[in-house]
Design a protein around this motif. Structure first.
Motif, PDB file in Angstrom:
ATOM      1  N   UNK A 138       0.819  -1.229   0.000  1.00 13.89           N
ATOM      2  CA  UNK A 138       0.000   0.000   0.000  1.00 13.89           C
ATOM      3  C   UNK A 138       0.851   1.276   0.000  1.00 13.89           C
ATOM      4  N   UNK A 139       2.164   1.117  -0.070  1.00 23.02           N
ATOM      5  CA  UNK A 139       3.033   2.313   0.004  1.00 23.02           C
ATOM      6  C   UNK A 139       3.157   3.040  -1.323  1.00 23.02           C
ATOM      7  N   UNK A 140       2.670   2.433  -2.393  1.00 19.66           N
ATOM      8  CA  UNK A 140       2.885   3.015  -3.716  1.00 19.66           C
ATOM      9  C   UNK A 140       1.569   3.241  -4.463  1.00 19.66           C
ATOM     10  N   UNK A 141       0.649   3.990  -3.858  1.00 17.80           N
ATOM     11  CA  UNK A 141      -0.607   4.235  -4.578  1.00 17.80           C
ATOM     12  C   UNK A 141      -0.359   5.114  -5.809  1.00 17.80           C
ATOM     13  N   UNK A 142      -1.247   4.998  -6.793  1.00 17.64           N
ATOM     14  CA  UNK A 142      -1.152   5.849  -7.978  1.00 17.64           C
ATOM     15  C   UNK A 142      -1.102   7.308  -7.521  1.00 17.64           C
ATOM     16  N   UNK A 143      -0.287   8.098  -8.186  1.00 15.34           N
ATOM     17  CA  UNK A 143      -0.167   9.511  -7.816  1.00 15.34           C
ATOM     18  C   UNK A 143       1.023   9.780  -6.916  1.00 15.34           C
ATOM     19  N   UNK A 144       1.836   8.756  -6.632  1.00 17.12           N
ATOM     20  CA  UNK A 144       3.013   8.984  -5.781  1.00 17.12           C
ATOM     21  C   UNK A 144       4.314   8.702  -6.535  1.00 17.12           C
ATOM     22  N   UNK A 145       4.257   8.836  -7.842  1.00 16.21           N
ATOM     23  CA  UNK A 145       5.457   8.682  -8.658  1.00 16.21           C
ATOM     24  C   UNK A 145       6.119  10.033  -8.888  1.00 16.21           C
TER      25      UNK A 145
END
Ligand code: HEC
Length: 175
Positions: free
Chosen positions: A100-107
């Motif tokens: 859950x640490x890499x949801x869309x929008x965190x790139x």
């Protein structure tokens, strides 16, 4: 908190006036018609991208530290078994919920400094595969550490380290 509510309200007002300007009264218009600036974004989990990215980087730093401890001790002439066991036990705990640490929008598009590569969201199945390889290996390492036997711990450590590296090579910048 206050700032976020304000910017959120501004985004909502902007959305309303945009619809009015288009002469549209359709309240079911998709939210994506309004592209908010980076600091206005709130993820589904309630965090801003910055908060989410900093949270995962903090956890990953803890994993890095635990790994350095084990690596240093395995090289020591008299390894501190208690330190190895504590570090090995901490890895599954600190990496819990990693999916859950890499949801869309965190790139990198979020405008926040991150080494997470867009490939994470372009090849999610491969990312999930690397993540579960790591979690399996980390669990096995924690179990191996409980034996207190360096001959059992060293290979489990090497295997787990390989799973960190394998994910970094594909999904993390500067590696
Ligand atoms: C499934 C993929 C994946 C696995 C497995 C993984 N990492 Fe990472 N790691 C990343 C990504 C992506 C970043 C960049 C995060 C960012 O900057 O937002 C990262 C960043 C880091 C950082 C830098 C954190 C910072 O910002 O200072 C460290 C240290 C780290 N990882 C250690 C580890 C260790 C140690 C392991 C294994 C025990 C591991 N990682 C396993 C994907 C992974």
């Amino acid at each position: 908190m206050k700032i976020r509510q304000t910017t959120f309200a501004l985004a909502a007002i902007a959305g309303v006036s945009l619809l009015a300007a288009c002469g549209g009264s359709d309240s079911s218009a998709p939210e994506s018609e309004v592209a908010p600036a980076a600091e206005e974004v709130v993820l589904d989990n309630g965090m801003t991208p910055k908060e989410q990215i900093e949270l995962r980087q903090g956890q990953l730093k803890k994993l890095g530290k635990a790994f350095k401890t084990i690596s240093d001790q395995l090289k020591a002439s008299e390894p501190d078994m208690a330190a190895i066991q504590a570090a090995a036990a901490s890895v599954p705990v600190e990496s819990e919920g990693m999916a859950d640490w890499f949801p869309a929008g965190t790139g990198p598009d979020s405008g926040v400094k991150t080494d997470a590569l867009p490939a994470i969201w372009e090849e999610p199945d491969l990312f999930t595969e690397k993540l579960s390889d790591f979690q399996m290996a980390a669990g096995a390492l924690a179990t191996a550490a409980e034996t207190g036997d360096l001959a059992v711990i060293a290979p489990a450590f090497a295997t787990t380290g390989g799973t960190c590296k394998s994910c970094h090579e594909k999904f993390r910048a500067d590696d």
